[in-house]
Scaffold this active site. Structure first.
Site, PDB file in Angstrom:
ATOM      1  N   GLU A 169     161.231  78.643  83.301  1.00 41.10           N
ATOM      2  CA  GLU A 169     160.632  77.608  84.145  1.00 41.10           C
ATOM      3  C   GLU A 169     159.169  77.393  83.783  1.00 41.10           C
ATOM      4  OE1 GLU A 169     158.276  79.548  85.715  1.00 41.10           O
ATOM      5  OE2 GLU A 169     159.441  81.259  85.015  1.00 41.10           O
ATOM      6  N   GLU A 312     158.665  81.523  82.013  1.00 47.45           N
ATOM      7  CA  GLU A 312     159.133  80.685  80.903  1.00 47.45           C
ATOM      8  C   GLU A 312     160.472  81.147  80.337  1.00 47.45           C
ATOM      9  OE1 GLU A 312     156.246  80.615  77.765  1.00 47.45           O
ATOM     10  OE2 GLU A 312     154.608  79.927  79.042  1.00 47.45           O
TER      11      GLU A 312
END
Length: 345
Positions: A169, A312
């Site tokens: 994300e 991430e």
């Protein structure tokens, strides 16, 4: 989404894998958790000799209106700026995805500005969420759509042949949303779950806790309804990860769960369908304060602890070689019989 079918683990394949591992040229149990991983992979995939390559990495990007309440060290613009960095190959997850030869996609599910790039997957549900301190983050239909987007994007990667899913994300303010969700799911005090996120000060942390506490009092959330939770205090990228993990579990694809935010999404996926949990590995233990609590609720033990807190999907990508090693071990090691090596008397 709510009625999605996820198959049960194929325990017979896991048992066959365990028996076969005991015939390999090594003392029984000497490869520790790698042996456990191989057995779990066999049960997940239904294959005694499971494969996890190629992996796929899906990164969902979305903005959070809660940033307006001063809960982050970085301005909201950073979400879009980092999305461009991903697209240029300059982020940590790009480096680690290349290292493991992963298929990589960045999905704009809710960035608060319009980006255009040939490699950006445009699936924007809305221009960021509203501030859940003042109103619901999104409507119920928007929450359902965001979960559906994640499901569809994962299915597309699965159709292209990936054998392991990593989700990540990008969204300034998403530790605030994740902390609020975890507080609802666990009933724990916000002060025991909230962490420094992007690197806020102690004073900002106290403010962050107060904002979340007041928001939870005002949102009237049904803790038994994961879509209600997402719509009132969630993030679009969190919903996307939730849907992606459900798709992977439905197709017997192992899931490497990243850090705090991803683990909260994993909890939401298991709230939608409890069997999704069976297809998950916890990649690492984040230094974000609520992560240990989230993993405990998920019922998973992390494979690594490297003091990571980037997100991430980076920690999961770094952990992937352990799954690959486990699958290569069972596929390629010789047995005592095939190698002509005497077994223990």
């Amino acid at each position: 989404m709510i009625n999605i079918y996820i198959p049960a683990l194929q325990t017979s394949a896991g048992e066959k894998a365990a028996r076969y591992i005991d015939t390999l040229t090594k003392p029984i149990g000497s490869l520790g958790r790698l042996e456990e991983i191989a057995v779990e992979l066999a049960a997940m995939t239904g294959e005694v000799f499971p494969t996890v390559t190629p992996p796929g990495v899906l990164v969902f990007a979305g903005d959070h209106g809660i940033v307006k309440e001063g809960v982050s060290a970085y301005p909201q613009d950073v979400t879009a700026q980092m999305a461009l960095n991903f697209l240029q190959g300059g982020a940590a997850i790009n480096v680690f995805s290349q290292q493991i030869d992963a298929q990589f996609k960045l999905i704009d599910i809710g960035i608060a500005s319009d980006l255009s790039h040939k490699d950006l997957v445009q699936r924007k549900v809305k221009l960021g969420t509203a501030s859940f301190y003042k109103e619901d983050a999104m409507t119920r239909s928007e929450a359902e759509l965001a979960v559906q987007v994640g499901y569809e994007e994962a299915e597309e990667l699965i159709a292209q042949g990936i054998k392991c899913l990593i989700v990540g994300e990008m969204g300034i303010g998403n530790t605030t949303s994740s902390t609020a969700i975890l507080a609802v799911l666990t009933g724990e005090k916000v002060s025991k779950l909230a962490g420094m996120g992007t690197g806020i000060s102690d004073e900002q942390l106290r403010h962050k806790v107060n904002v979340i506490e007041e928001a939870l009092q005002n949102r009237h959330i049904n803790p038994q309804d994961p879509i209600d939770i997402i719509s009132k205090i969630g993030g679009l990228e969190i919903a996307g990860m939730t849907g992606a993990m459900l798709a992977a579990a439905a197709h017997r694809i192992p899931i490497l769960v990243d850090g705090f935010i991803c683990t909260v999404a994993a909890l939401l996926a298991t709230e939608i369908n409890t069997q999704a949990r069976d297809y998950m590995f916890a990649s690492h233990e984040s230094v974000e304060q609520g992560h240990v609590c989230a993993m405990k609720l998920l019922g998973k033990k992390p494979l690594l602890n490297l003091n990571l807190r980037l997100g991430e999907g980076s920690g999961a990508a770094v952990t992937f070689p352990l799954l690959h090693s486990a699958s290569l071990m069972i596929a390629n090691m010789a047995t005592f019989e095939s190698a002509g090596v005497s077994e223990k008397e």
